[in-house]
Design a protein around this motif. Sequence first.
Motif, short mmCIF file in Angstrom:
data_model
loop_
_atom_site.label_atom_id
_atom_site.label_comp_id
_atom_site.label_asym_id
_atom_site.label_seq_id
_atom_site.Cartn_x
_atom_site.Cartn_y
_atom_site.Cartn_z
N PHE A 58 -0.49 6.45 -0.69
CA PHE A 58 -0.08 5.18 -1.74
C PHE A 58 0.53 4.65 -1.83
O PHE A 58 0.51 3.52 -1.99
CB PHE A 58 -0.89 5.83 -2.50
CG PHE A 58 -1.60 4.19 -3.65
CD1 PHE A 58 -2.02 3.26 -3.20
CD2 PHE A 58 -1.08 4.17 -4.70
CE1 PHE A 58 -2.97 2.91 -4.69
CE2 PHE A 58 -0.27 3.10 -5.48
CZ PHE A 58 -1.46 2.52 -5.04
N PHE A 59 1.80 4.98 -2.48
CA PHE A 59 2.95 4.52 -2.66
C PHE A 59 4.55 3.51 -1.08
O PHE A 59 5.45 3.16 -1.53
CB PHE A 59 3.87 5.17 -3.28
CG PHE A 59 3.01 5.88 -4.27
CD1 PHE A 59 2.66 5.08 -5.93
CD2 PHE A 59 2.43 7.17 -4.83
CE1 PHE A 59 2.21 5.24 -6.66
CE2 PHE A 59 2.18 7.47 -6.18
CZ PHE A 59 1.60 6.40 -7.03
N LEU A 60 3.38 3.27 -0.52
CA LEU A 60 4.34 3.63 1.03
C LEU A 60 3.78 1.77 1.75
O LEU A 60 2.28 1.84 1.75
CB LEU A 60 4.19 4.23 2.05
CG LEU A 60 5.53 5.92 1.12
CD1 LEU A 60 5.22 6.45 2.31
CD2 LEU A 60 6.70 5.48 0.91
N GLN A 61 4.39 1.43 2.67
CA GLN A 61 3.16 -0.05 2.95
C GLN A 61 3.92 0.60 4.53
O GLN A 61 5.09 0.86 5.25
CB GLN A 61 3.88 -1.01 2.72
CG GLN A 61 4.17 -2.00 3.88
CD GLN A 61 2.32 -2.88 3.67
OE1 GLN A 61 1.97 -2.36 2.44
NE2 GLN A 61 1.38 -2.66 4.27
N GLN A 62 2.31 0.96 5.52
CA GLN A 62 2.71 1.02 6.98
C GLN A 62 2.82 -0.30 7.48
O GLN A 62 2.53 -1.22 6.93
CB GLN A 62 1.28 2.25 7.08
CG GLN A 62 1.40 1.86 8.61
CD GLN A 62 0.01 3.01 9.03
OE1 GLN A 62 -0.79 2.18 8.20
NE2 GLN A 62 -0.13 3.39 9.93
N PHE A 63 3.66 -0.17 9.00
CA PHE A 63 4.48 -0.91 10.08
C PHE A 63 3.88 -0.45 11.25
O PHE A 63 4.10 0.76 11.62
CB PHE A 63 5.48 -1.91 9.24
CG PHE A 63 6.11 -2.91 7.78
CD1 PHE A 63 5.84 -3.32 7.93
CD2 PHE A 63 6.20 -1.56 6.88
CE1 PHE A 63 5.69 -4.12 6.77
CE2 PHE A 63 6.62 -2.36 5.87
CZ PHE A 63 6.77 -3.51 6.14
N ARG A 64 3.15 -2.15 12.17
CA ARG A 64 3.23 -1.77 12.73
C ARG A 64 3.26 -2.01 14.39
O ARG A 64 4.17 -2.81 13.45
CB ARG A 64 1.61 -1.24 13.76
CG ARG A 64 1.09 0.31 12.54
CD ARG A 64 -0.45 -0.19 13.28
NE ARG A 64 -1.50 0.60 12.79
CZ ARG A 64 -1.07 2.18 13.47
NH1 ARG A 64 -0.82 2.95 14.10
NH2 ARG A 64 -1.87 3.45 12.72
#
Length: 297
Positions: A58-64
Motif C-alpha cells: 500500500f505504501f509503494l507506487q507500482q510502475f510497469r
Amino acid sequence: MDLAFFDARERFTRRKQREKPYSKKSTFRKLLELNPYAQALATPIRMCSVTKTPMPKFFLQQFRLVTHPETDETWWMAQNLKKWEPPAETEPNNKLDADKTCRESAGPSAYVLSSHGLLDSMQNKRSPYAGKQRGLMHQTIFASGAPIGQYLNKALWRHDMGPFLLEIMRRRVVEQLLYFADKVEKANRRYLIKCDSWDEVKQYNHRGCMLYFEGPVGTDTAVIPQLSAMSIEKRYNGTLAVHNMQQLLTEEHIQRLRAESTVLRDGSLFLLGRRPTIDLQLLLWKLQGYVSGGSAQ
C-alpha cells in the motif's frame, strides 16, 4: 440415592457445548476488517527498488514497462491511478467482464516508495537516488528467459513524475468526494456529515475520518496541522484521522468541490464514514503520506 455423586460423575462425561463456529466473527474482528488502516498494513510485503526497503505494498507506487502503441517507445507507467469510476449498480454478467473492468497493464513491474520527495530526488543530480529509475528491474527476467536490460536502457521516465502523480491523486480524491456528496444530496445517504463542532462528531457511530477545510469550527479558531488525530472515548474506533484538505489539495480543487456540491459548499468540518468510503479513506491516507515526503505544493 446420592444425587451429588451422580452429578459429579456426569459432569465430566457430559458432552461439552461446542464453541461458536469461526465464521461468526467477534465485534472486534468485524471492525478490524472495516478499518482502512488495518487493510493497508495487511497488504503483501514488497521491496522498494530505490531505497531497498521492504514494506506493505500500500505504501509503494507500482510502475510497469509499457510500449507506446504509435511510437513504439518504452515508458514507465504508474499503476492503480486510472480514472475513478463509481461502483456498478449491478453485478458483471460474467467473470470475464469483471476481469476486464479491473485489469491493469500487463508487463514487468517494479515498486517505489510512494513519496513525492523521493521521486523528485531521482531527478536531482546531487541526490544519491539520481537516475535510479534506470536500475529498477535489472534483476528481472522475462518469461522467455531474456534479460530486460535492453528495454530498461531505452525506457523513458517523466521528468515531472513527482508532481504528475500528486495531481492525479488529488483528482481522484476530488472525484470520489463529489460522488459521495452527490449521494448525500440525491439519495439521502450519510457518507458525508457536516459538523458544527468537534464534540458533535462523538454522537455518530459510523466514523471514518475527518475532513477539515479552512475556517473556524464553531467557536474553535485553532489552526489544524496537515495531519492530526482526534481521540474519542470509545472502546472501538476511538481515534480519527483529521485531514487538512487545504494542504492536501490545491485552491483550484477546493473551489471545484465548493462549486459542484451543495453539501461541501459551506462548512469547515465534515465526517467521512461508512463502508463504501473505505477506498476514499485509503486514498486520503496515501496522499497524506505522499505529500509528507517533501517537495509537494
